[in-house]
Design an enzyme around this catalytic site. Structure first.
Site, short mmCIF file in Angstrom:
data_model
loop_
_atom_site.label_atom_id
_atom_site.label_comp_id
_atom_site.label_asym_id
_atom_site.label_seq_id
_atom_site.Cartn_x
_atom_site.Cartn_y
_atom_site.Cartn_z
N HIS A 76 1.12 -1.28 0.04
CA HIS A 76 0.31 0.04 -0.10
C HIS A 76 1.14 1.19 0.10
O HIS A 76 2.07 1.06 0.65
CB HIS A 76 -0.39 0.10 1.41
CG HIS A 76 -2.04 -0.79 1.30
ND1 HIS A 76 -2.58 -1.10 0.34
CD2 HIS A 76 -1.98 -1.82 2.11
CE1 HIS A 76 -3.68 -2.43 0.95
NE2 HIS A 76 -2.78 -3.47 1.93
N ALA A 122 14.17 -20.81 8.27
CA ALA A 122 12.52 -20.63 8.99
C ALA A 122 12.31 -19.32 9.54
O ALA A 122 13.14 -19.17 10.43
CB ALA A 122 12.16 -21.85 9.51
N THR A 127 13.98 -8.32 4.24
CA THR A 127 13.68 -7.07 4.11
C THR A 127 14.50 -6.65 2.38
O THR A 127 14.38 -5.27 2.24
CB THR A 127 13.04 -6.07 4.97
OG1 THR A 127 14.45 -6.64 6.28
CG2 THR A 127 12.78 -6.74 6.25
N LYS A 128 15.50 -7.27 2.66
CA LYS A 128 16.77 -6.09 1.48
C LYS A 128 17.38 -7.52 1.16
O LYS A 128 17.22 -9.14 1.11
CB LYS A 128 18.14 -5.96 2.26
CG LYS A 128 18.69 -7.12 3.35
CD LYS A 128 19.72 -5.86 4.81
CE LYS A 128 20.15 -6.72 5.17
NZ LYS A 128 19.76 -6.51 6.60
#
Length: 161
Positions: A76, A122, A127-128
């Site tokens: 979003h 796991a 995020t990068k």
């Protein structure tokens, strides 16, 4: 045994209808959801993965995923004109290299690339970008080790012969 083989045939058949393209050895052992912009290489095995969003997803050869993995390609827009977010989406592609293994319940966020031979622990949230041969884990995922380069390439060369 028969039930498991039938389940695999059904899930693979359904997945082939969802993806943009797939290579030989495309195997789906459990329910998966792909978008129509997903490209899958050869000898890939899925055990319950979901692609969410409208972005492109590229998965290399000899990929393996544990159950409950999510690849997110859209978010979003929280910097728009409405709160908590406006009606537009921000879409970014996800790229996964060859010989990548995702453990159970791994989440990969939009715009991330995972290098060849990487292993993601796991429960990790990626995020990068993750470099080739890296072993990463955590929330957010960080590289904590690397695969043995000589061993990896000796096995990869045998498999590719």
């Amino acid at each position: 045994m028969f039930h498991r083989k039938l389940k695999k045939l059904i899930f693979t058949f359904l997945a082939k209808r969802m993806v943009k393209e797939y290579g030989f050895g495309f195997t789906v052992n459990n329910r998966c959801i792909f978008n129509n912009k997903t490209k899958v290489g050869n000898d890939c095995h899925f055990n319950g993965l979901r692609v969410q969003g409208d972005g492109n997803v590229s998965i290399g050869n000899h990929f393996h995923s544990g159950h409950g993995c999510i690849l997110i390609t859209s978010n979003h827009n929280y910097v728009g004109k409405e709160l908590p977010y406006d009606s537009t989406n921000i879409t970014k592609d996800v790229s996964i290299g060859d010989y990548v293994w995702l453990g159970m319940n791994v989440m990969i966020l939009p715009g991330v690339s995972i290098g060849d031979g990487a292993i993601i622990q796991a429960g990790s949230v990626v995020t990068k970008n993750i470099p080739d041969l890296a072993i990463a884990g955590g929330h957010p995922a960080n590289v904590f080790s690397y695969r043995d380069k000589e061993h990896y390439f000796s096995l990869a060369n045998v498999k590719n012969s």
